[in-house]
Design a protein around this motif. Structure first.
Motif, PDB file in Angstrom:
ATOM      1  N   LEU A 109       0.932  -1.627  -0.157  1.00 41.62           N
ATOM      2  CA  LEU A 109      -0.271   0.329  -0.024  1.00 41.62           C
ATOM      3  C   LEU A 109       0.892   1.264  -0.312  1.00 41.62           C
ATOM      4  O   LEU A 109       0.211   2.114  -0.696  1.00 41.62           O
ATOM      5  N   ASN A 110       2.297   1.013   0.542  1.00 36.15           N
ATOM      6  CA  ASN A 110       2.822   2.152   0.986  1.00 36.15           C
ATOM      7  C   ASN A 110       3.377   2.879  -1.122  1.00 36.15           C
ATOM      8  O   ASN A 110       4.305   3.713  -1.277  1.00 36.15           O
ATOM      9  N   LEU A 111       2.725   1.951  -1.795  1.00 35.33           N
ATOM     10  CA  LEU A 111       3.405   2.428  -3.827  1.00 35.33           C
ATOM     11  C   LEU A 111       2.012   3.101  -4.024  1.00 35.33           C
ATOM     12  O   LEU A 111       2.629   3.695  -5.141  1.00 35.33           O
ATOM     13  N   LEU A 112       0.624   3.194  -3.379  1.00 32.42           N
ATOM     14  CA  LEU A 112      -0.024   3.923  -4.284  1.00 32.42           C
ATOM     15  C   LEU A 112       0.434   5.378  -4.727  1.00 32.42           C
ATOM     16  O   LEU A 112      -0.289   6.035  -5.892  1.00 32.42           O
ATOM     17  N   HIS A 113       0.605   5.641  -3.732  1.00 33.18           N
ATOM     18  CA  HIS A 113       1.338   7.728  -4.130  1.00 33.18           C
ATOM     19  C   HIS A 113       2.269   7.483  -5.727  1.00 33.18           C
ATOM     20  O   HIS A 113       1.580   8.013  -6.340  1.00 33.18           O
ATOM     21  N   LYS A 114       3.027   6.707  -5.120  1.00 34.60           N
ATOM     22  CA  LYS A 114       3.379   6.650  -7.173  1.00 34.60           C
ATOM     23  C   LYS A 114       2.707   6.029  -8.005  1.00 34.60           C
ATOM     24  O   LYS A 114       2.521   6.390  -8.930  1.00 34.60           O
ATOM     25  N   ALA A 115       1.746   4.862  -7.800  1.00 32.31           N
ATOM     26  CA  ALA A 115       1.405   5.008  -8.613  1.00 32.31           C
ATOM     27  C   ALA A 115       0.396   5.364  -9.244  1.00 32.31           C
ATOM     28  O   ALA A 115      -0.233   5.341 -10.652  1.00 32.31           O
ATOM     29  N   VAL A 116      -0.500   6.208  -8.238  1.00 34.07           N
ATOM     30  CA  VAL A 116      -2.000   7.063  -8.546  1.00 34.07           C
ATOM     31  C   VAL A 116      -0.368   8.303  -9.974  1.00 34.07           C
ATOM     32  O   VAL A 116      -0.811   8.717 -10.485  1.00 34.07           O
ATOM     33  N   GLU A 117       0.589   8.552  -8.967  1.00 35.05           N
ATOM     34  CA  GLU A 117       1.171   9.761  -9.958  1.00 35.05           C
ATOM     35  C   GLU A 117       1.795   9.180 -11.093  1.00 35.05           C
ATOM     36  O   GLU A 117       1.456   9.933 -12.598  1.00 35.05           O
ATOM     37  N   ASP A 118       2.421   7.558 -11.537  1.00 33.02           N
ATOM     38  CA  ASP A 118       2.844   6.879 -12.859  1.00 33.02           C
ATOM     39  C   ASP A 118       1.285   7.096 -13.801  1.00 33.02           C
ATOM     40  O   ASP A 118       1.474   7.569 -15.105  1.00 33.02           O
ATOM     41  N   ALA A 119       0.148   6.451 -13.198  1.00 34.95           N
ATOM     42  CA  ALA A 119      -0.851   6.198 -13.830  1.00 34.95           C
ATOM     43  C   ALA A 119      -1.287   7.075 -14.131  1.00 34.95           C
ATOM     44  O   ALA A 119      -1.962   8.084 -15.137  1.00 34.95           O
ATOM     45  N   ALA A 120      -1.280   8.421 -13.594  1.00 34.48           N
ATOM     46  CA  ALA A 120      -1.609  10.215 -14.232  1.00 34.48           C
ATOM     47  C   ALA A 120      -0.973  10.807 -15.176  1.00 34.48           C
ATOM     48  O   ALA A 120      -1.510  11.031 -16.050  1.00 34.48           O
ATOM     49  N   LYS A 121       0.600  10.411 -15.199  1.00 32.61           N
ATOM     50  CA  LYS A 121       1.207  10.723 -15.584  1.00 32.61           C
ATOM     51  C   LYS A 121       1.055   9.618 -17.273  1.00 32.61           C
ATOM     52  O   LYS A 121       1.076  10.180 -18.987  1.00 32.61           O
ATOM     53  N   LEU A 122       0.692   8.598 -16.957  1.00 30.53           N
ATOM     54  CA  LEU A 122       0.085   7.949 -18.909  1.00 30.53           C
ATOM     55  C   LEU A 122      -0.817   8.275 -19.165  1.00 30.53           C
ATOM     56  O   LEU A 122      -1.409   8.320 -20.427  1.00 30.53           O
ATOM     57  N   ALA A 123      -2.486   8.993 -18.361  1.00 26.24           N
ATOM     58  CA  ALA A 123      -3.095   9.402 -18.875  1.00 26.24           C
ATOM     59  C   ALA A 123      -2.789  10.812 -19.598  1.00 26.24           C
ATOM     60  O   ALA A 123      -3.454  10.703 -20.491  1.00 26.24           O
ATOM     61  N   LEU A 124      -1.930  11.486 -19.165  1.00 25.76           N
ATOM     62  CA  LEU A 124      -1.489  12.705 -19.890  1.00 25.76           C
ATOM     63  C   LEU A 124      -1.036  12.317 -21.023  1.00 25.76           C
ATOM     64  O   LEU A 124      -1.193  13.058 -21.704  1.00 25.76           O
ATOM     65  N   ALA A 125       0.008  11.707 -21.546  1.00 24.49           N
ATOM     66  CA  ALA A 125       0.812  10.783 -21.976  1.00 24.49           C
ATOM     67  C   ALA A 125       0.015  10.567 -23.137  1.00 24.49           C
ATOM     68  O   ALA A 125      -0.006  10.896 -24.313  1.00 24.49           O
TER      69      ALA A 125
END
Length: 137
Positions: free
Chosen positions: A103-119
């Motif tokens: 669960l500690n990776l949640l912030h990083k996963a949200v950030e990376d998922a948002a970057k993918l969406a923006l890309a």
């Protein structure tokens, strides 16, 4: 206790808004727009409060397809090879996903998922701009 950790982890994601929540699922809304007033939305599931699964439910893919970008296998591969993104990916259907046992990776996963969406949206904008240039010639 586990569900408390899950809720606490979600609530600490800066500027994202929880729009729907129950014991195992939370849906969060981004503080930014993809375009045309559409904001990014992820649903996050945690059955045990220690691991999680994140999905955009193909919402971003639907947004870009509506604007004329077909997600090819090549483009999905290009998105998944974006430098610096390692906690989320785009699957073959165009869905942005992340699955982690920590669960500690949640912030990083949200950030990376948002970057993918923006890309994905950025690619859509570039392709449509190129099409419009070619059509006006």
């Amino acid at each position: 206790m586990y569900m408390f950790k899950f809720a606490e982890a979600i609530s600490t994601i800066p500027r994202w808004t929880v729009v729907c929540a129950d014991r195992f699922n939370m849906t969060i809304l981004s503080p930014f727009e993809l375009g045309d007033g559409v904001r990014l939305m992820f649903t996050i599931y945690s059955g045990n409060g220690l691991s999680f699964e994140l999905t955009d439910g193909c919402r971003t893919e639907a947004y870009v397809v509506d604007r004329g970008l077909g997600l090819t296998e090549e483009l999905i591969q290009e998105l998944n090879n974006t430098h610096g993104i390692k906690y989320a990916q785009v699957d073959n259907s165009g869905e942005i996903i992340a699955k982690h046992r920590d669960l500690n990776l949640l912030h990083k996963a949200v950030e990376d998922a948002a970057k993918l969406a923006l890309a994905m949206v950025f690619r859509c904008s570039n392709i449509n701009t190129e099409r419009n240039k070619n059509e006006t010639r």
